[in-house]
Design an enzyme around this catalytic site. Structure first.
Site, PDB file in Angstrom:
ATOM      1  N   SER A  37     -22.014  15.291  -1.681  1.00  0.00           N
ATOM      2  CA  SER A  37     -21.156  14.338  -0.976  1.00  0.00           C
ATOM      3  C   SER A  37     -22.018  13.206  -0.404  1.00  0.00           C
ATOM      4  O   SER A  37     -22.244  12.200  -1.061  1.00  0.00           O
ATOM      5  CB  SER A  37     -20.371  15.083   0.108  1.00  0.00           C
ATOM      6  OG  SER A  37     -19.629  14.195   0.876  1.00  0.00           O
ATOM      7  N   GLY A  94     -25.062  13.609  -0.100  1.00  0.00           N
ATOM      8  CA  GLY A  94     -26.304  13.799  -0.856  1.00  0.00           C
ATOM      9  C   GLY A  94     -27.458  14.319  -0.018  1.00  0.00           C
ATOM     10  O   GLY A  94     -28.511  14.649  -0.555  1.00  0.00           O
ATOM     11  N   LYS A 129     -30.994  26.168   4.965  1.00  0.00           N
ATOM     12  CA  LYS A 129     -30.609  24.807   5.388  1.00  0.00           C
ATOM     13  C   LYS A 129     -30.029  24.859   6.796  1.00  0.00           C
ATOM     14  O   LYS A 129     -29.187  25.712   7.085  1.00  0.00           O
ATOM     15  CB  LYS A 129     -29.558  24.247   4.409  1.00  0.00           C
ATOM     16  CG  LYS A 129     -29.074  22.861   4.752  1.00  0.00           C
ATOM     17  CD  LYS A 129     -28.216  22.278   3.633  1.00  0.00           C
ATOM     18  CE  LYS A 129     -26.755  22.583   3.804  1.00  0.00           C
ATOM     19  NZ  LYS A 129     -25.925  22.084   2.708  1.00  0.00           N
ATOM     20  N   ASP A 135     -28.910  26.283   0.085  1.00  0.00           N
ATOM     21  CA  ASP A 135     -28.588  27.005   1.325  1.00  0.00           C
ATOM     22  C   ASP A 135     -28.010  28.372   0.989  1.00  0.00           C
ATOM     23  O   ASP A 135     -27.705  28.684  -0.158  1.00  0.00           O
ATOM     24  CB  ASP A 135     -27.606  26.207   2.197  1.00  0.00           C
ATOM     25  CG  ASP A 135     -26.351  25.802   1.439  1.00  0.00           C
ATOM     26  OD1 ASP A 135     -25.983  26.515   0.486  1.00  0.00           O
ATOM     27  OD2 ASP A 135     -25.754  24.766   1.783  1.00  0.00           O
ATOM     28  N   GLY A 161       0.805  -1.230   0.000  1.00  0.00           N
ATOM     29  CA  GLY A 161       0.000   0.000   0.000  1.00  0.00           C
ATOM     30  C   GLY A 161       0.831   1.270   0.000  1.00  0.00           C
ATOM     31  O   GLY A 161       0.279   2.366  -0.141  1.00  0.00           O
ATOM     32  N   GLU A 162       2.144   1.160   0.160  1.00  0.00           N
ATOM     33  CA  GLU A 162       2.969   2.370   0.091  1.00  0.00           C
ATOM     34  C   GLU A 162       3.047   2.834  -1.363  1.00  0.00           C
ATOM     35  O   GLU A 162       2.788   2.070  -2.286  1.00  0.00           O
ATOM     36  CB  GLU A 162       4.367   2.078   0.654  1.00  0.00           C
ATOM     37  CG  GLU A 162       4.311   1.804   2.153  1.00  0.00           C
ATOM     38  CD  GLU A 162       5.684   1.545   2.779  1.00  0.00           C
ATOM     39  OE1 GLU A 162       6.700   1.617   2.058  1.00  0.00           O
ATOM     40  OE2 GLU A 162       5.730   1.258   3.980  1.00  0.00           O
TER      41      GLU A 162
HETATM   42  C1  R5P Z   1     -22.255  22.928   2.091  1.00  0.00           C
HETATM   43  O1  R5P Z   1     -22.435  23.991   2.578  1.00  0.00           O
HETATM   44  C2  R5P Z   1     -22.020  22.690   0.637  1.00  0.00           C
HETATM   45  O2  R5P Z   1     -22.241  23.812  -0.155  1.00  0.00           O
HETATM   46  C3  R5P Z   1     -22.867  21.521   0.153  1.00  0.00           C
HETATM   47  O3  R5P Z   1     -24.232  21.881   0.261  1.00  0.00           O
HETATM   48  C4  R5P Z   1     -22.588  20.323   0.970  1.00  0.00           C
HETATM   49  O4  R5P Z   1     -21.221  20.133   1.121  1.00  0.00           O
HETATM   50  C5  R5P Z   1     -23.216  19.104   0.348  1.00  0.00           C
HETATM   51  O5  R5P Z   1     -22.883  18.010   1.128  1.00  0.00           O
HETATM   52  P1  R5P Z   1     -23.853  16.790   1.303  1.00  0.00           P
HETATM   53  O6  R5P Z   1     -24.067  16.187  -0.057  1.00  0.00           O
HETATM   54  O7  R5P Z   1     -23.107  15.880   2.226  1.00  0.00           O
HETATM   55  O8  R5P Z   1     -25.130  17.310   1.905  1.00  0.00           O
END
Ligand code: R5P
Length: 294
Positions: free
Chosen positions: A222, A224, A192, A169, A38-39
């Site tokens: 990420s 979601g 948000k 948000d 893994g290195e």
């Molecule tokens: C956060 O403020 C970012 O702008 C995204 O809304 C956030 O990182 C999305 O992450 P996730 O998909 O985990 O909600």
């Protein structure tokens, strides 16, 4: 610019090939792989003496990439490279930009210091700038911040009938406003509240014209949860199924399917991180900036 070569870590080969063609720069020969334990193994095969190096490495899943990247940049320097310019279409660790709880590491600053120590400049696309307003506040090397807003707006203009752009948000207002202007569409920004990594509540302001196609635009998908909550809230308010657009497709496991299951009619991303949802190509944005800067 001095004679140049373009290198990348293995996962960024596609974007690197596109950039090499657009910029008419030769791709440097290198081998980067893992030893059985893994290195990381790094070998530079091109002559880099006195050359300017463009090093492409998107920094999603950064913990796996940072060591090969450091080894590569330092080896290039040892072998006589003149300057190393890091192009990271996605820049990691920007969301932990303050000490939210006592004793926490401020990752954005620490990561910026680390990168500043081994490359001569950094170029990135839409880094998550919230409490930090400019990358130069945390990096000690020249930084270029590029944006995907215009190409996202162009995609929406060409592909979506009667869109309304929605930011999940307040942080998204910075890009939603401009995308809406360029796409010639109205926009709304939701509120948000995040209770944890996978626990958010989204509330969408009233919007009368439910015949429009909602287009959710965010910098990152990420876990979601931000998009999922927004989709559910839009549907509860009587909107059509939305299109979801993210600049950076971090996508945890099964997020894509989950978004489809809750009602996303399409899920689109820019190719800052390789993913099958990549439909918006950022290579021209990067190539134009490289031509301007160098
Ligand atoms: C956060 O403020 C970012 O702008 C995204 O809304 C956030 O990182 C999305 O992450 P996730 O998909 O985990 O909600």
């Amino acid at each position: 610019m001095k004679e140049s070569l373009i290198f990348s870590l293995p996962h960024d080969k596609l974007l690197t090939a596109t950039l090499a063609t657009k910029l008419k720069i030769e791709i440097g020969a290198a081998e980067i792989r893992d030893f059985p334990d893994g290195e990381s193994y790094v070998r530079i095969d091109s002559n880099v003496q006195n050359k300017t190096i463009l090093l492409i490495c998107s920094l999603d899943h950064p913990n796996n990439k940072i060591l090969p990247l450091v080894f590569m940049a330092k080896t290039l320097k040892e072998l006589g490279a003149h300057k190393i310019h890091l192009i990271s279409p996605y820049l990691a660790y920007m969301r932990q930009d303050k000490r939210f709880h006592p004793g926490e590491a401020v990752n954005s600053t620490l990561f910026a210091q680390l990168l500043s120590d081994f490359v001569d400049s950094i170029m990135t696309i839409d880094p998550h700038l919230h409490r930090i307003h400019n990358l130069s506040e945390i990096f000690t090397i020249p930084c270029a911040t590029l944006h995907a807003k215009k190409i996202i707006a162009t995609w929406i203009r060409n592909q979506v009938d009667a869109p309304v752009i929605i930011g999940p948000d307040e942080e998204s207002r910075q890009w939603v406003e401009e995308v809406a202007k360029d796409a010639n569409a109205p926009f709304i920004v939701a509120e948000k509240i995040r209770h944890g990594d996978r626990d958010v509540r989204v509330s969408i302001p009233t919007f009368d014209d439910l015949s429009k196609t909602p287009v959710l635009v965010d910098d990152i998908i990420s876990t979601g949860v931000s998009m999922i909550e927004s989709i559910q809230e839009l549907k509860a308010r009587g909107f059509k199924n939305p299109i979801c657009i993210a600049v950076h497709a971090l996508f945890d496991q099964n997020v894509y399917e989950h978004l489809r299951n809750v009602g996303a009619q399409e899920i689109i991303s820019c190719n800052t991180i390789p993913h099958f949802s990549n439909k918006i190509d950022i290579s021209d944005v990067i190539a134009e900036e490289i031509k301007n800067v160098f």
